[in-house]
Write a protein that holds these residues in place. Structure first.
Motif, PDB file in Angstrom:
ATOM      1  N   PRO B 144       0.789  -1.243   0.000  1.00  0.00           N
ATOM      2  CA  PRO B 144       0.000   0.000   0.000  1.00  0.00           C
ATOM      3  C   PRO B 144       0.822   1.294   0.000  1.00  0.00           C
ATOM      4  CG  PRO B 144      -1.014  -1.604   1.435  1.00  0.00           C
ATOM      5  CD  PRO B 144       0.277  -2.206   0.966  1.00  0.00           C
ATOM      6  N   GLU B 147       2.230   1.834  -3.435  1.00  0.00           N
ATOM      7  CA  GLU B 147       1.183   2.116  -4.415  1.00  0.00           C
ATOM      8  C   GLU B 147       0.688   3.551  -4.283  1.00  0.00           C
ATOM      9  OE1 GLU B 147      -0.355  -2.493  -4.595  1.00  0.00           O
ATOM     10  OE2 GLU B 147      -1.737  -0.970  -3.860  1.00  0.00           O
ATOM     11  N   THR B 184     -19.334   2.932  -2.145  1.00  0.00           N
ATOM     12  CA  THR B 184     -19.073   2.129  -0.971  1.00  0.00           C
ATOM     13  C   THR B 184     -17.774   2.580  -0.327  1.00  0.00           C
ATOM     14  OG1 THR B 184     -20.125   0.308  -2.091  1.00  0.00           O
ATOM     15  CG2 THR B 184     -18.825  -0.240  -0.171  1.00  0.00           C
ATOM     16  N   VAL B 187     -12.846   1.049   2.975  1.00  0.00           N
ATOM     17  CA  VAL B 187     -12.316   0.319   4.111  1.00  0.00           C
ATOM     18  C   VAL B 187     -13.421  -0.343   4.946  1.00  0.00           C
ATOM     19  CG1 VAL B 187     -11.100   0.581   6.289  1.00  0.00           C
ATOM     20  CG2 VAL B 187     -10.154   1.573   4.217  1.00  0.00           C
ATOM     21  N   SER B 188     -14.483   0.403   5.253  1.00  0.00           N
ATOM     22  CA  SER B 188     -15.502  -0.176   6.135  1.00  0.00           C
ATOM     23  C   SER B 188     -16.580  -0.933   5.370  1.00  0.00           C
ATOM     24  CB  SER B 188     -16.161   0.921   6.969  1.00  0.00           C
ATOM     25  OG  SER B 188     -17.055   1.654   6.167  1.00  0.00           O
ATOM     26  N   GLY B 189     -16.689  -0.704   4.061  1.00  0.00           N
ATOM     27  CA  GLY B 189     -17.708  -1.400   3.280  1.00  0.00           C
ATOM     28  C   GLY B 189     -19.088  -0.800   3.401  1.00  0.00           C
ATOM     29  N   ARG B 452      -7.850   4.333  -0.959  1.00  0.00           N
ATOM     30  CA  ARG B 452      -7.642   2.992  -0.414  1.00  0.00           C
ATOM     31  C   ARG B 452      -6.206   2.794   0.038  1.00  0.00           C
ATOM     32  NH1 ARG B 452      -9.677   0.304  -4.436  1.00  0.00           N
ATOM     33  NH2 ARG B 452      -7.753  -0.202  -5.479  1.00  0.00           N
ATOM     34  N   GLN B 456      -5.035   2.254   3.870  1.00  0.00           N
ATOM     35  CA  GLN B 456      -4.386   0.980   4.220  1.00  0.00           C
ATOM     36  C   GLN B 456      -3.017   1.247   4.846  1.00  0.00           C
ATOM     37  OE1 GLN B 456      -4.554  -0.816   0.386  1.00  0.00           O
ATOM     38  NE2 GLN B 456      -6.450  -1.903   0.786  1.00  0.00           N
ATOM     39  N   ILE B 459      -3.432   2.470   8.366  1.00  0.00           N
ATOM     40  CA  ILE B 459      -3.794   1.392   9.293  1.00  0.00           C
ATOM     41  C   ILE B 459      -2.542   0.571   9.626  1.00  0.00           C
ATOM     42  CG2 ILE B 459      -5.119  -0.738   9.564  1.00  0.00           C
ATOM     43  CD1 ILE B 459      -7.278   0.512   7.776  1.00  0.00           C
TER      44      ILE B 459
END
Lengths: 333, 508
Positions: B144, B147, B184, B187-189, B452, B456, B459
């Motif tokens: 991540p 990227e 959406t 991360v949490s969906g 994203r 990521q 986190i």
């Protein structure tokens, strides 16, 4: 032109012949099914193109097409939005339409509960369960971790900085991660990093960007045994493709069993005949050589189920998932 | 040389009559699919996948790869002739391709696009052939943070290309980013910005819906305003002589093509990035290195060559992680990866040993498909020129229908078609107000990936942004971040300088 017109005497004969023909024809088709699709079948996938559910759907499409089991083509449509919410709401809107079916994951249970959707499994028609995908706990081979004891030690040594890669939040992988933390007293010591798909998760473990994953066998295989090492399986018995890997049950944690169901659902209120036709279709598929080969190669459990037992299975899974979510504090009673 | 032996073995497989026919069939279909706005290679490969069930996997992958390749060529066609990007990878091609077409140089632009694509494709196939396994190892090192650094680099190369007003560029970029957050939460969906549950927003705002809307539909509005007075919009010509003179001019573009091809290959190889950012980055780098940067956006041949060589190079590059790691480098290879599983093949290093026929047959066929594609694309040029000569009264309705189909096909949702027409109106207003459209499109393309990878990384580092500048832990990310920072600062320096000079001038 006159000669083409049937004479009066020929009419009763023709009628008799025709009715005989119809009776014979009906007899044979009724033995199979009275309903047949008359339009292309929309094959809705509750995930994006190229993911696990998508691959399975396209494999089913291949088997059905090659064997010419359906007079109409299966057309895969990806509706990935909202962790499956978009796909389920779509099926709700197609109530009574027998030309739409849905390939499901376990977000089939978790998404409606978490998102308070107006749809859940009871609003749809269960058709068939084809397989149960299995889970393994993986680490990078470079970590030197050989077994569960090493794993627990390594996690504790990292003092809360251990990372676990998985697909999406509050979905299968995170549920499994949470079950692991509870069983081994590792609460708060593992940080869950969500990625977009199982393949990406595996790649990030192989490249050393996360410390562990709970990938399905098929996702880990490209990097096995070179870069990824399975530590234990979340199955009741050892996975034939990974004979050397113990199950959590053997390690004294019998509650650590988790499967991902691969099932087919139709919208609610479809004709009984249509359900019978689909049940027959997927029964043929589930018992085909192609499906058996695929499931054994990818270390999935082939698990053919339909009718009332399938309904009960869904109900049990729904309760199980709600309990898991409540255990994580994500869902209140 | 073991690799050369393998390559000849692969060429032998690819040259069998059945495989040759599959490649030709795939290339022709691919060019047509690519030229159809909205269809693009992702949908083309997904729709045509069932056809391949009847043939062995090697022939099937040759067919799919040929479609992918052909679509890269075809995508340029509608970008240049109609200002409608045939696929996301061809958006950057509209920047200079369409102005060229309006100046009557559609044929030059089309030939340049085809030749640049050929060179880009071929160079990266050579890299693919000789360095696949070590390059796969390299791609694995991209997590991540790395990227995110690449994405930031894409923004950085693009900064300062927006137009006259930096403020308008920033506003356009922010709007694009804002649109990328609809749908959406990555991360949490959970669904977000769906305006109380509009189902059409669940899958997010598709990038092609915006691109076709603001470029294609917006263009029609623009023409409506001009009226249909002009019977022929283009004075396009194409003969042998014109083609030869274009080819001569192309030598000017050689450095651009070389840079773009290498860049395209490497960006394409990185999982998740793919051909679209590669084409944008190549365009902006070409402009920075150009002797005539002021011509970019008004019809510079380099501006067509740069994105086209990069997107072809990237499409080959993105097959590398698919075969070696089982990770798709682009949405199209994600579908192809699915096909691999359908055929019962497991990607990874072992594929190269256990299924040598498949891997080397594919490699061999890439050389052949690429050559076929350039020939098909050049032969198709007169057809499209003829189409352009149709009166606008006939062409405009056809374009609108094509736009509608293009808006519908990626998600198969009518909601997106309505949204596309709204974007058409927005695009028209933006052009009237002189807002640059390209940064908005780029931001929507890269927005999801940006968010994203950033989240990521955060986190992973437990909220410490130092992860991006950690030379010991993430050297690749740190170096790329430094380059981005320099690129962001560079355009500001002369601006400050100019500002001071003008202040000094007025006070004196």
């Amino acid at each position: 032109m006159k000669s083409l017109k049937p004479s009066k005497r020929a009419i009763p004969f023709l009628t008799l012949a025709l009715s005989l023909l119809i009776v014979v024809a009906l007899g044979t088709t009724q033995a199979l099914a009275a309903w047949k699709p008359t339009r292309p079948i929309e094959f809705v996938i509750m995930a994006g193109k190229g993911g696990g559910a998508d691959r399975i759907a396209r494999l089913m499409q291949k088997i059905v097409t090659q064997n010419k089991w359906s007079p109409q083509p299966l057309v895969p449509i990806n509706k990935k939005g909202g962790s499956g919410a978009e796909a389920m709401l779509y099926l709700l809107s197609k109530k009574g339409n027998p030309h739409v079916i849905l390939v499901t994951l376990n977000s089939f249970f978790t998404t409606p509960a978490l998102r308070k959707l107006p749809v859940n499994y009871t609003k749809l028609t269960p058709v068939y369960r084809l397989a149960m995908d299995t889970f393994l706990l993986w680490v990078n081979t470079k970590s030197g971790i050989k077994n569960m004891d090493d794993f627990v030690k390594a996690v504790k040594a990292k003092k809360g900085k251990w990372t676990m890669g998985g697909t999406g939040k509050m979905q299968e992988d995170q549920l499994v991660t949470n079950m692991l933390m509870q069983a081994y007293g590792l609460k708060g010591m593992i940080t869950y990093v969500p990625f977009r798909g199982g393949g990406t998760v595996a790649k990030n473990l192989a490249g050393g960007h996360v410390d562990s994953t709970v990938n399905n066998p098929s996702e880990g295989l490209p990097h096995y045994p070179g870069k990824m090492k399975p530590i234990a399986a979340l199955t009741p018995e050892r996975i034939p493709a990974f004979k050397e890997v113990p199950t959590f049950k053997e390690l004294g944690q019998p509650q650590l069993v988790y499967f991902m169901q691969r099932s087919i659902n139709a919208p609610g209120g479809i004709p009984k005949d249509a359900l019978a036709w689909y049940t027959d279709l997927f029964n043929k598929l589930c018992n085909s050589k192609e499906w058996k080969d695929y499931t054994s190669k990818k270390a999935l459990n082939r698990a053919c189920l339909s009718g009332a037992p399938l309904g009960k299975f869904f109900a049990d899974e729904d309760v199980k998932h709600k309990k898991l979510l409540m255990g994580m504090g994500l869902l209140k009673n | 040389m073991e690799i050369l032996g393998n390559l000849f073995y692969g060429l032998g497989i690819a040259l069998s009559p059945q495989n040759l026919l599959m490649a030709l069939f795939g290339v022709v279909l691919g060019v047509a699919i690519g030229a159809m706005p909205g269809l693009g290679s992702v949908n083309g490969v997904a729709i045509l996948l069932p056809i391949t069930f009847a043939v062995p996997p090697t022939s099937a992958i040759i067919f799919l790869a040929a479609i992918y390749y052909g679509a890269m060529y075809g995508g340029a066609i509608s970008s240049i002739t109609l200002n409608i990007p045939g696929a996301s990878t061809a958006v950057a091609t509209t920047f200079d391709g369409y102005p060229l077409a309006r100046r009557g140089k559609a044929a030059d632009a089309l030939v340049t696009a085809a030749v640049a694509s050929f060179i880009g494709g071929t160079l990266s196939i050579v890299l693919f052939t000789f360095f696949a396994p070590p390059l796969a190892e390299f791609a694995l090192r991209f997590g991540p943070p790395e990227e995110f650094a690449v994405v930031l680099l894409a923004y950085a190369t693009f900064a300062g290309l927006g137009g006259e007003s930096p403020l308008k560029t920033i506003i356009a970029t922010m709007l694009g980013l804002l649109m990328s957050t609809v749908g959406t939460d990555i991360v949490s969906g959970s669904p977000r910005l769906i305006f109380g549950g509009i189902t059409g927003f669940y899958h997010g705002i598709n990038f092609l819906v915006l691109a076709i809307g603001i470029y294609g539909v917006g263009e029609i509005f623009y023409t409506l305003e001009e009226g249909f007075k002009t019977k022929e919009r283009y004075q396009a010509k194409l003969g042998v002589q014109e083609t030869i003179s274009t080819l001569k001019n192309l030598t000017k573009c050689a450095p651009t093509i070389a840079r773009g091809s290498l860049l395209g290959f490497f960006v394409g190889m990185l999982p998740a990035a793919g051909a679209t950012p590669a084409s944008f980055m190549s365009y902006s780098i070409a402009k920075r290195f150009a002797k005539n940067p002021e011509e970019f956006g008004k019809g510079a041949l380099e501006g067509v060559a740069a994105p086209e060589c990069a997107n072809n190079a990237a499409s080959t590059g993105s097959m590398l992680p698919m075969l070696t790691l089982g990770i798709p480098g682009s949405p199209t290879t994600a579908v192809m990866l699915g096909a691999l599983f359908v055929w019962g093949l497991v990607p990874g290093p072992r594929l190269f040993v256990e299924n040598a026929e498949f891997v080397w047959g594919l490699t061999g066929s890439l050389y052949i498909a690429n050559t076929m594609a350039v020939i098909v694309a050049i032969f198709a040029v007169p057809i499209f020129i003829w189409m352009l000569r149709m009166p606008m009264t006939i062409l405009a309705p056809i374009i609108l229908v094509v736009c509608a189909v293009g808006g519908f096909s990626p998600t198969q949702d009518m909601f997106d078609v309505y949204l596309m027409f709204i974007f058409g109106a927005v695009g028209y207003i933006f052009r009237k107000l002189d807002y640059p459209l390209a940064p908005m499109v780029l931001a929507l393309v890269l927005g999801g990936l940006t968010e994203r990878t950033f989240r990521q990384s955060m986190i992973m580092s437990h909220g410490d942004p130092g992860i991006f500048f950690d030379f010991a832990g993430h050297p690749i990310a740190a170096v790329l971040m430094m380059v981005s920072v320099v690129l962001f600062v560079l355009p500001i320096v002369p601006m400050i300088f100019r500002f001071r000079v003008s202040r000094a001038g007025t006070s004196a």
